[in-house]
Design an enzyme around this catalytic site. Structure first.
Site, PDB file in Angstrom:
ATOM      1  N   ARG A  67      -2.851   3.265  19.716  1.00  6.71           N
ATOM      2  CA  ARG A  67      -2.403   1.138  19.832  1.00  6.71           C
ATOM      3  C   ARG A  67      -2.267   0.855  20.470  1.00  6.71           C
ATOM      4  NH1 ARG A  67      -0.698  -0.064  14.864  1.00  6.71           N
ATOM      5  NH2 ARG A  67       1.054  -1.549  15.346  1.00  6.71           N
ATOM      6  N   ASP A 121      -2.812  -3.607  11.938  1.00  7.27           N
ATOM      7  CA  ASP A 121      -1.634  -4.668  11.717  1.00  7.27           C
ATOM      8  C   ASP A 121      -2.707  -5.828  13.620  1.00  7.27           C
ATOM      9  OD1 ASP A 121       0.732  -2.353  12.364  1.00  7.27           O
ATOM     10  OD2 ASP A 121      -1.152  -2.665  12.639  1.00  7.27           O
ATOM     11  N   ASN A 154      -8.730   6.850   0.864  1.00 13.53           N
ATOM     12  CA  ASN A 154      -7.307   7.095   1.012  1.00 13.53           C
ATOM     13  C   ASN A 154      -7.958   5.786   2.890  1.00 13.53           C
ATOM     14  OD1 ASN A 154      -5.143   6.625   2.211  1.00 13.53           O
ATOM     15  ND2 ASN A 154      -4.069   8.938   2.247  1.00 13.53           N
ATOM     16  N   GLN A 171       0.925  -0.664   0.023  1.00 10.04           N
ATOM     17  CA  GLN A 171       0.044  -0.282   0.124  1.00 10.04           C
ATOM     18  C   GLN A 171       1.562   1.416  -0.516  1.00 10.04           C
ATOM     19  OE1 GLN A 171      -3.869   0.072   1.489  1.00 10.04           O
ATOM     20  NE2 GLN A 171      -2.967   1.042   3.822  1.00 10.04           N
ATOM     21  N   ASN A 202      -3.366   4.752  -2.973  1.00 10.54           N
ATOM     22  CA  ASN A 202      -3.773   5.341  -1.875  1.00 10.54           C
ATOM     23  C   ASN A 202      -3.590   6.810  -2.381  1.00 10.54           C
ATOM     24  OD1 ASN A 202      -5.388   3.167  -0.355  1.00 10.54           O
ATOM     25  ND2 ASN A 202      -4.179   3.551   1.544  1.00 10.54           N
ATOM     26  N   ASP A 222       5.393  -2.454   4.183  1.00  7.00           N
ATOM     27  CA  ASP A 222       4.746  -1.187   3.848  1.00  7.00           C
ATOM     28  C   ASP A 222       6.041  -0.854   2.775  1.00  7.00           C
ATOM     29  OD1 ASP A 222       5.391  -0.525   7.908  1.00  7.00           O
ATOM     30  OD2 ASP A 222       3.831  -1.543   6.180  1.00  7.00           O
ATOM     31  N   ASP A 223       4.966   1.055   2.666  1.00 11.36           N
ATOM     32  CA  ASP A 223       5.710   1.278   1.037  1.00 11.36           C
ATOM     33  C   ASP A 223       7.309   2.427   1.388  1.00 11.36           C
ATOM     34  OD1 ASP A 223       4.043   4.198   0.238  1.00 11.36           O
ATOM     35  OD2 ASP A 223       4.618   3.632   2.887  1.00 11.36           O
TER      36      ASP A 223
END
Lengths: 337, 337
Positions: B300, B252, B136, B78, B107, B157-158
């Site tokens: 989180r 996640d 997004n 993504q 996105n 991850d990008d």
């Protein structure tokens, strides 16, 4: 309530006239004695929860541990002519958590096992049984010992000191993979174009074409494995037992063959030890261990080829999984930035 | 044989008298042409095995790979506003062995995905699909993409560069534990006396009383997991999706909850990376990644407590198993003597 009714009766008795004064004193004494007995009874009910023998509690805990056959393990240590090392190691291993019992396989045929010495230096945390053998055989340690009550065996050579954190962790790994040998010493076999196999360690050619190395055996002399595999071993063809007797070697290679054949996957899982030492240089016995014999390494290659012959297959499988304990030593998983 | 019979016929024709001289020349020409055609035919039969289009062969190999759904994986990446990093990473990941396809979850809503640029810089080893999104959302990457054909997903991850040896090894580990997240980033939750949970990493109190640390989650942004879990995610209560949409975070953590709940054991296995880098400092986009937001860590912890509420349980389980590749880097298992 009891006391007040007694007092009421007592007062009632006290009200009686004349000549009963002697009886009054007698009855008062009886009342006092009764009260004292009640108090003593109350104290007796309270005392045991405060002053219980701690040793008794510990023994009860160990007995209940023994009933959880997956939660504890039995150490089997075979020994020959290195009693100084043995006793030093027993002092260490007897204190390892989750240890149920120790079975010492006493291969010093002419010599009496040190039961008396051991007992004179008690008490000990767990029972240690010295099993006097009738012949000095390498495969003595793979008998189905009647004293063995746990599902897990910890098998350790009589010159190997494995730290307690390593043992606690490896046991927890074994509990997750109870059909495999979970241990600290990986070895491999290599194929050659001729079809003849060789036995070796990291210095040998890594099999396959990828990165890194592979192992196909985990040596039993520093490992946990399922105690049922002792029965499996006893049921093997006579040729296997004869091979081990002839070479006084290769019982561990045979065990890896047996287990790999049985489960159809790699026989063992390698756990990287944090702190494991070989104490053989520290013995005063003058005896230096089987692997120093000139023919030792060649024998092990020989054994592999013999076993492939006996089983008519090569059941060993390669693995490159190395397990360590997360966060021990501290922050051992931090990335290099 | 054919040529000799033609020659025979030719000779026979040649023997014809007079005025057939013109026909003789014509027939001779026909013979020559026939011979040339035969030679050309023979050459055509030989040529393809020597000069076959290598690209064609490669495409055939990839198609047959696609049919072995356990033997290859799909990269899902993504991306938001870091196209420079994305393209650099795609150049790296497209060459990883056993990669079947890449799905880029685009996105950047207002911007067209770089399909044309990508294609103009072909050919590429494997297909890369750019999926333009309509909003997004963090959870866009957890859709059940119709283009996904493999059992395994590699989610990255990008801004994360994982070396090929790490990926090849971790994929082989996933194949042995296909119901768990096999990845490179471990995290944990901690309990407090109040019953409120907190989210953290190694700097937090290790749970339990033994040595070392434990983890209870493996983050999906650098991991392999079973593609069926994408369907599981879609089936979760709306409250879970809403939580992720509200925080633009915690997808996640939710995945770890879902998987732990489903399999009844620890959701992931941590594989220690040998060479993994975060490239976020190298971007020219000016965008610095969600975890830099002030509220990120607190969110989180918040998510963990919300999820416990939604599921009415804490399904996460601790583990201290750390896996490394045996013998990579070289001799990484040698004992300290």
């Amino acid at each position: 309530m009891k006391i007040s009714s007694i007092l009421e009766r007592c007062c009632h008795i006290c009200k009686l006239p004349g000549r009963v004064m002697g009886i009054r004193v007698l009855r008062f004494s009886l009342v006092v004695i009764l009260v004292l007995l009640l108090v003593a009874g109350a104290l007796t009910a309270l005392l045991p929860s405060v002053k219980e023998d701690k040793m008794l509690m510990l023994r009860r805990e160990i007995k209940s541990q023994g009933k959880s056959t997956m939660d504890s393990f039995t150490l089997i240590m075979q020994t020959y002519n290195r009693t100084d090392l043995l006793l030093k190691l027993l002092n260490h291993y007897q204190a390892v958590p989750n240890l149920h019992k120790v079975i010492v396989v006493w291969n010093n045929i002419g010599e009496k096992a040190p039961d008396e010495l051991w007992n004179s230096l008690g008490p000990h945390p767990i029972p240690v049984i010295f099993k006097q053998q009738t012949a000095n055989r390498m495969r003595n340690r793979l008998q189905v010992f009647p004293e063995l009550e746990t599902n897990a065996v910890l098998m350790v050579d009589d010159d190997t000191l494995i730290s307690t954190p390593d043992l606690v962790f490896a046991f927890s790994v074994w509990q997750q993979f109870p059909d495999q040998i979970v241990g600290f010493v990986p070895r491999k076999h290599v194929s050659t174009l001729s079809g003849i196999y060789s036995y070796g360690s990291f210095e040998m050619q890594a099999p396959g074409s990828g990165n890194g190395d592979q192992y196909s055996m985990v040596l039993i002399g520093a490992s946990f494995f399922n105690s049922k595999y002792l029965e499996f071993f006893q049921r093997q063809p006579a040729a296997v037992h004869a091979l081990i007797d002839d070479t006084q070697n290769c019982d561990d290679i045979a065990m890896n063959f047996i287990i790999a054949k049985h489960i159809g996957k790699t026989s063992g899982i390698f756990v990287k030890p944090v702190n494991m030492d070989n104490l053989e240089k520290e013995t005063n016995s003058g005896y230096s261990g089987m692997w120093h014999r000139a023919e030792h390494a060649l024998q092990r290659s020989y054994c592999i080829n013999k076993l492939v012959n006996i089983y008519d297959s090569m059941p060993l499988k390669y693995s490159n999984i190395m397990i360590s304990q997360f966060g021990f030593p501290y922050a051992n998983y931090k990335r290099k930035i």
